[in-house]
Scaffold this motif. Sequence first.
Motif, short mmCIF file in Angstrom:
data_model
loop_
_atom_site.label_atom_id
_atom_site.label_comp_id
_atom_site.label_asym_id
_atom_site.label_seq_id
_atom_site.Cartn_x
_atom_site.Cartn_y
_atom_site.Cartn_z
N GLY A 66 1.09 5.54 -5.30
CA GLY A 66 1.35 4.11 -5.55
C GLY A 66 2.84 3.88 -5.76
O GLY A 66 3.63 4.83 -5.82
N THR A 67 3.19 2.64 -5.89
CA THR A 67 4.60 2.26 -6.00
C THR A 67 5.27 2.88 -7.22
O THR A 67 6.46 3.17 -7.20
CB THR A 67 4.70 0.72 -6.02
OG1 THR A 67 4.24 0.26 -4.75
CG2 THR A 67 6.11 0.24 -6.24
N ILE A 68 4.52 3.10 -8.29
CA ILE A 68 5.11 3.69 -9.50
C ILE A 68 5.88 4.97 -9.16
O ILE A 68 6.92 5.23 -9.76
CB ILE A 68 4.01 3.94 -10.57
CG1 ILE A 68 4.62 4.32 -11.92
CG2 ILE A 68 2.98 4.95 -10.13
CD1 ILE A 68 3.61 4.31 -13.08
N LYS B 15 -0.18 8.77 -2.30
CA LYS B 15 -0.27 7.77 -1.23
C LYS B 15 -0.06 6.38 -1.78
O LYS B 15 -0.39 6.12 -2.94
CB LYS B 15 -1.69 7.79 -0.62
CG LYS B 15 -2.00 8.95 0.27
CD LYS B 15 -3.39 8.75 0.89
CE LYS B 15 -3.72 9.89 1.84
NZ LYS B 15 -5.08 9.74 2.40
N ASP B 16 0.46 5.51 -0.92
CA ASP B 16 0.31 4.09 -1.19
C ASP B 16 -1.19 3.84 -1.22
O ASP B 16 -1.94 4.38 -0.39
CB ASP B 16 0.96 3.30 -0.04
CG ASP B 16 0.93 1.80 -0.27
OD1 ASP B 16 2.01 1.23 -0.44
OD2 ASP B 16 -0.18 1.22 -0.26
N SER B 17 -1.65 3.05 -2.15
CA SER B 17 -3.10 2.96 -2.31
C SER B 17 -3.78 2.25 -1.14
O SER B 17 -4.99 2.37 -0.97
CB SER B 17 -3.47 2.31 -3.64
OG SER B 17 -3.30 0.93 -3.62
N ASP C 245 -2.81 -2.20 -5.16
CA ASP C 245 -3.59 -2.95 -4.17
C ASP C 245 -5.07 -2.56 -4.12
O ASP C 245 -5.92 -3.41 -3.86
CB ASP C 245 -2.97 -2.80 -2.77
CG ASP C 245 -1.82 -3.76 -2.56
OD1 ASP C 245 -1.82 -4.84 -3.20
OD2 ASP C 245 -0.92 -3.44 -1.77
N THR C 246 -5.37 -1.29 -4.33
CA THR C 246 -6.78 -0.88 -4.29
C THR C 246 -7.21 -0.19 -5.59
O THR C 246 -8.16 0.60 -5.60
CB THR C 246 -7.06 0.05 -3.07
OG1 THR C 246 -6.37 1.28 -3.26
CG2 THR C 246 -6.63 -0.59 -1.76
N MET C 247 -6.52 -0.54 -6.66
CA MET C 247 -6.85 0.06 -7.96
C MET C 247 -8.30 -0.25 -8.36
O MET C 247 -9.01 0.61 -8.90
CB MET C 247 -5.89 -0.50 -9.01
CG MET C 247 -5.91 0.18 -10.33
SD MET C 247 -4.69 -0.56 -11.43
CE MET C 247 -3.23 0.36 -11.03
#
Length: 170
Positions: A11-13, A52-54, A84-86
């Motif tokens: 994720g972006t974090i 990954k980016d979610s 986004d897909t949390m």
Amino acid sequence: MIKLRVIATGGTIDKVYFDAASSYDVGEPQVLPLFTEANVGFSYEVESVVRKDSLAMTDEDRALIRARVMAAAESMIVVTHGTDTMTETADALQGIPDKTIVLTGAMQPARFRSSDAFFNLGCAVAAVQLAAPGVYIAMNGQVFPAHRARKNRERGRFEFADPQPEAGHE
Ligand code: GLU
């Protein structure tokens, strides 16, 4: 001593941006420098499961995250994840007994000077110690039972999907 497990899934974090290429990598879990900076008093394990980016996360990735949560010796689990897909991964983590699982992330990379990562992670760490077993999302200063949370893209934050007064909290 309290012991937490952090399962990092990207994720972006955790993103690292490269200006020239206008692209990014999902880097090392950023919880490590954030916990060090905060001089935390609990002990913890950090496990990097997916990077990954979610939006790129698959059902197989979610099955792996679930398996790693179930295999954890700790009952308090923080999952860092793209926003986004949390909620989809939260759904995939429902029904695991005797564990408090809190998902969190950031809309801005932890490496950026102005990022919500520190605040959200701190909120998740508090929530995981206080909440009853179940699955929660800690974002933007609120702790949601996961099935009641949604990301509002226009506002750039999470909100209750079913905004009703919470008994004893309003
Ligand atoms: N596409 C990103 C993700 O879900 C959104 C930004 C973020 O991580 O919050 O991974």
